[in-house]
Design a protein around this motif. Structure first.
Motif, short mmCIF file in Angstrom:
data_model
loop_
_atom_site.label_atom_id
_atom_site.label_comp_id
_atom_site.label_asym_id
_atom_site.label_seq_id
_atom_site.Cartn_x
_atom_site.Cartn_y
_atom_site.Cartn_z
N ALA A 64 0.83 -1.20 0.00
CA ALA A 64 0.00 0.00 0.00
C ALA A 64 0.87 1.26 0.00
O ALA A 64 0.56 2.24 -0.70
CB ALA A 64 -0.93 0.00 1.21
N LEU A 65 1.96 1.23 0.76
CA LEU A 65 2.89 2.37 0.76
C LEU A 65 3.48 2.60 -0.62
O LEU A 65 3.58 3.73 -1.09
CB LEU A 65 4.02 2.13 1.76
CG LEU A 65 3.67 2.09 3.24
CD1 LEU A 65 4.88 1.65 4.06
CD2 LEU A 65 3.17 3.44 3.70
N VAL A 66 3.87 1.50 -1.26
CA VAL A 66 4.48 1.60 -2.59
C VAL A 66 3.47 2.11 -3.61
O VAL A 66 3.77 2.97 -4.44
CB VAL A 66 5.10 0.25 -3.02
CG1 VAL A 66 5.51 0.28 -4.48
CG2 VAL A 66 6.29 -0.09 -2.13
N LEU A 67 2.25 1.59 -3.55
CA LEU A 67 1.22 2.06 -4.50
C LEU A 67 0.95 3.55 -4.31
O LEU A 67 0.88 4.30 -5.29
CB LEU A 67 -0.07 1.26 -4.34
CG LEU A 67 -1.20 1.65 -5.28
CD1 LEU A 67 -0.80 1.52 -6.75
CD2 LEU A 67 -2.44 0.83 -4.98
N ALA A 68 0.84 4.00 -3.08
CA ALA A 68 0.60 5.43 -2.82
C ALA A 68 1.75 6.27 -3.37
O ALA A 68 1.53 7.32 -4.00
CB ALA A 68 0.41 5.68 -1.33
N GLY A 69 2.98 5.83 -3.17
CA GLY A 69 4.13 6.56 -3.69
C GLY A 69 4.17 6.56 -5.21
O GLY A 69 4.46 7.57 -5.84
#
Length: 108
Positions: free
Chosen positions: A71-76
């Motif tokens: 989720a962190l990677v997708l948001a970034g």
């Protein structure tokens, strides 16, 4: 001290990765860790894949993921592309998700 006022999420990610690339950014319940450099690289790779599917500046994207590294990677990655994000809580059922999608007019 870096002045972060007015910076986008992606600009903050780039600045932090340049400033402290090897510092640990996150740790999860399985003791996986991710440095700022690793996070930046993962976001860039995910952004490249999303761009191949015509996601870019202004694309309205709704997404549901548990609170994990992915989720962190997708948001970034979406921030890198300038997409408009609408994260949806994983506990929502079909009715709530449908409402969110309708209200945000998600394209993806």
């Amino acid at each position: 001290m870096l002045d972060t006022s007015g910076l986008t999420l992606w600009q903050l990610i780039e600045a932090r990765a340049a400033l402290t690339p090897d510092k640990r950014m996150a740790i999860d319940e399985a003791d996986r860790t991710m440095s700022y450099r690793e996070y930046h690289t993962a976001c860039e790779r995910a952004a490249a894949g999303l761009a191949m599917h015509a996601i870019g500046v202004g694309t309205n994207v709704s997404w549901i993921l548990p609170t994990r590294f992915e989720a962190l990677v997708l948001a970034g990655a979406l921030s890198r592309l300038g997409a408009v994000q609408n994260p949806i809580l994983p506990i929502y059922r079909e009715r709530e998700v449908a409402f969110c999608l309708a209200e945000t007019r998600a394209e993806v």
